[in-house]
Scaffold this motif. Structure first.
Motif, PDB file in Angstrom:
ATOM      1  N   PHE A  28      -5.755 -25.633   2.683  1.00 58.21           N
ATOM      2  CA  PHE A  28      -6.433 -26.496   2.448  1.00 58.21           C
ATOM      3  C   PHE A  28      -7.818 -26.185   2.369  1.00 58.21           C
ATOM      4  N   ARG A  29      -8.446 -26.472   1.453  1.00 58.89           N
ATOM      5  CA  ARG A  29     -10.046 -26.450   0.722  1.00 58.89           C
ATOM      6  C   ARG A  29     -10.747 -25.943   1.139  1.00 58.89           C
ATOM      7  N   GLY A  30     -11.967 -24.802   1.219  1.00 56.29           N
ATOM      8  CA  GLY A  30     -12.162 -23.556   2.168  1.00 56.29           C
ATOM      9  C   GLY A  30     -11.914 -23.001   3.036  1.00 56.29           C
ATOM     10  N   THR A  31     -10.152 -22.806   3.015  1.00 56.23           N
ATOM     11  CA  THR A  31      -9.567 -21.819   3.563  1.00 56.23           C
ATOM     12  C   THR A  31      -9.683 -20.697   2.932  1.00 56.23           C
ATOM     13  N   PRO A  32     -10.267 -19.630   3.251  1.00 59.91           N
ATOM     14  CA  PRO A  32     -10.063 -18.275   2.213  1.00 59.91           C
ATOM     15  C   PRO A  32      -9.007 -18.325   2.147  1.00 59.91           C
ATOM     16  N   ASP A  33      -8.147 -17.113   0.534  1.00 60.43           N
ATOM     17  CA  ASP A  33      -7.285 -17.606   0.244  1.00 60.43           C
ATOM     18  C   ASP A  33      -6.234 -16.039   0.462  1.00 60.43           C
ATOM     19  N   ARG A  34      -7.448 -15.268   1.378  1.00 63.87           N
ATOM     20  CA  ARG A  34      -6.686 -13.963   1.675  1.00 63.87           C
ATOM     21  C   ARG A  34      -6.947 -13.425   3.042  1.00 63.87           C
ATOM     22  N   SER A  35      -5.956 -12.948   3.961  1.00 64.87           N
ATOM     23  CA  SER A  35      -5.845 -12.620   4.827  1.00 64.87           C
ATOM     24  C   SER A  35      -5.665 -10.623   4.678  1.00 64.87           C
ATOM     25  N   TYR A  36      -6.847 -10.759   5.352  1.00 65.16           N
ATOM     26  CA  TYR A  36      -6.967  -8.730   5.899  1.00 65.16           C
ATOM     27  C   TYR A  36      -5.976  -8.072   7.215  1.00 65.16           C
ATOM     28  N   GLN A  52      -0.513 -24.562  10.650  1.00 65.82           N
ATOM     29  CA  GLN A  52      -1.635 -24.037  11.040  1.00 65.82           C
ATOM     30  C   GLN A  52      -0.874 -22.591  11.625  1.00 65.82           C
ATOM     31  N   SER A  53      -1.774 -21.987  11.398  1.00 62.43           N
ATOM     32  CA  SER A  53      -2.316 -20.203  11.086  1.00 62.43           C
ATOM     33  C   SER A  53      -3.128 -19.231  11.024  1.00 62.43           C
ATOM     34  N   TYR A  54      -3.543 -18.193  11.497  1.00 61.12           N
ATOM     35  CA  TYR A  54      -4.893 -17.884  11.893  1.00 61.12           C
ATOM     36  C   TYR A  54      -4.544 -16.474  10.858  1.00 61.12           C
ATOM     37  N   GLY A  55      -5.753 -16.464   9.557  1.00 60.54           N
ATOM     38  CA  GLY A  55      -5.917 -15.461   9.211  1.00 60.54           C
ATOM     39  C   GLY A  55      -6.843 -14.693   9.487  1.00 60.54           C
ATOM     40  N   PHE A  56      -7.183 -13.656   8.975  1.00 62.32           N
ATOM     41  CA  PHE A  56      -8.009 -12.507   9.775  1.00 62.32           C
ATOM     42  C   PHE A  56      -8.710 -11.427   8.262  1.00 62.32           C
ATOM     43  N   HIS A  57     -10.053 -11.489   8.720  1.00 64.72           N
ATOM     44  CA  HIS A  57     -11.016 -11.050   7.661  1.00 64.72           C
ATOM     45  C   HIS A  57     -11.233  -9.867   7.580  1.00 64.72           C
ATOM     46  N   PRO A  58     -11.555  -9.188   6.319  1.00 64.06           N
ATOM     47  CA  PRO A  58     -11.693  -8.045   6.252  1.00 64.06           C
ATOM     48  C   PRO A  58     -12.464  -6.948   7.445  1.00 64.06           C
ATOM     49  N   ASN A  59     -13.571  -7.202   7.670  1.00 63.67           N
ATOM     50  CA  ASN A  59     -13.245  -6.797   9.272  1.00 63.67           C
ATOM     51  C   ASN A  59     -13.219  -7.209  10.901  1.00 63.67           C
ATOM     52  N   GLY A  60     -12.113  -8.255  10.281  1.00 65.27           N
ATOM     53  CA  GLY A  60     -10.808  -7.233  12.013  1.00 65.27           C
ATOM     54  C   GLY A  60     -11.083  -9.590  12.528  1.00 65.27           C
ATOM     55  N   ASP A  61     -12.143 -10.419  12.127  1.00 67.74           N
ATOM     56  CA  ASP A  61     -12.510 -11.504  12.791  1.00 67.74           C
ATOM     57  C   ASP A  61     -11.098 -12.271  12.290  1.00 67.74           C
ATOM     58  N   ARG A  62     -10.838 -13.609  12.954  1.00 72.93           N
ATOM     59  CA  ARG A  62      -9.765 -14.070  12.974  1.00 72.93           C
ATOM     60  C   ARG A  62     -10.834 -15.714  12.345  1.00 72.93           C
ATOM     61  N   PHE A  63      -9.836 -16.389  11.729  1.00 72.27           N
ATOM     62  CA  PHE A  63     -10.024 -17.596  10.779  1.00 72.27           C
ATOM     63  C   PHE A  63      -9.223 -18.279  11.107  1.00 72.27           C
ATOM     64  N   ASP A  64      -9.382 -19.951  10.831  1.00 71.72           N
ATOM     65  CA  ASP A  64      -7.968 -21.180  11.491  1.00 71.72           C
ATOM     66  C   ASP A  64      -8.239 -21.233   9.607  1.00 71.72           C
ATOM     67  N   ARG A  65      -6.549 -20.856   9.697  1.00 74.26           N
ATOM     68  CA  ARG A  65      -5.771 -20.784   8.126  1.00 74.26           C
ATOM     69  C   ARG A  65      -5.003 -22.005   7.816  1.00 74.26           C
ATOM     70  N   PRO A  66      -5.061 -22.977   7.730  1.00 72.73           N
ATOM     71  CA  PRO A  66      -4.628 -24.451   7.662  1.00 72.73           C
ATOM     72  C   PRO A  66      -3.965 -24.642   5.957  1.00 72.73           C
ATOM     73  N   GLY A  67      -3.094 -25.003   6.024  1.00 77.50           N
ATOM     74  CA  GLY A  67      -2.531 -25.450   4.828  1.00 77.50           C
ATOM     75  C   GLY A  67      -1.330 -26.532   5.153  1.00 77.50           C
ATOM     76  N   ARG A  68      -0.405 -27.260   3.226  1.00 79.08           N
ATOM     77  CA  ARG A  68       0.485 -28.066   4.014  1.00 79.08           C
ATOM     78  C   ARG A  68       1.709 -27.526   2.744  1.00 79.08           C
ATOM     79  N   THR A  69       2.774 -27.699   3.122  1.00 77.55           N
ATOM     80  CA  THR A  69       3.816 -27.278   2.078  1.00 77.55           C
ATOM     81  C   THR A  69       4.772 -28.602   1.682  1.00 77.55           C
ATOM     82  N   THR A  70       5.262 -29.184   0.366  1.00 73.82           N
ATOM     83  CA  THR A  70       5.863 -29.607   0.043  1.00 73.82           C
ATOM     84  C   THR A  70       7.303 -28.883  -0.593  1.00 73.82           C
TER      85      THR A  70
END
Length: 155
Positions: A138-146, A98-116
């Protein structure tokens, strides 16, 4: 047909330690500190580059494009899964982050994923070192954080 052997508590702890160490370095935006847990000749998949051969390329093409743009990267260590070879020198570790990413306007979004991660070590009891990593959102998670967090700004 079953092919996996039970994982010892010590080996599972060593795999979990690798994931915990990665989390800490990512949160601290500490590229130099993370280098020892990755083999020099590792091969990785990433968001920005397919097959990255070598730790240096993974750091340049992946870590430096992500770690300073996100916050609070962490794994639930109690849910790390592992497959360990019979000689206990090779392991595959799997975890959800789990992590938090940020949209270009600075709003935070959940940024979950997985690792092998494929890991190796020279002797039982040594810490594992990653020889391969594959991290994906995870699907639907923005692939870029700003976000833009320099190492000195990370707490």
């Amino acid at each position: 047909m079953n092919l996996r052997t039970p994982v010892t508590a010590d080996d599972l702890a060593a795999v979990r330690q690798w994931f915990d160490t990665l989390s800490r370095h990512c949160r601290d935006v500490d590229y130099e500190g993370a280098r020892p847990i990755f083999a020099d000749d590792m091969i990785a998949f990433g968001t920005f580059t397919d097959f990255m051969h070598g730790r240096e390329l993974a750091e340049q093409k992946q870590w430096r494009n992500v770690w300073g743009t996100i916050r609070e990267f962490r794994y639930d260590l109690s849910k790390i899964e592992a497959i360990v070879s019979a000689d206990r020198l090779t392991a595959v570790g799997m975890g959800v982050w789990q992590s938090y990413g940020f949209h270009p306007n600075g709003d935070r979004f959940d940024r979950p994923g997985r690792t092998t991660t494929v890991m190796g070590r020279k002797a039982v009891g040594d810490p594992f070192v990653a020889t391969h990593t594959h991290m994906s959102l995870f699907r639907g998670t923005p692939d870029r954080s700003y976000g833009n967090f320099a190492k000195s700004e990370v707490v």
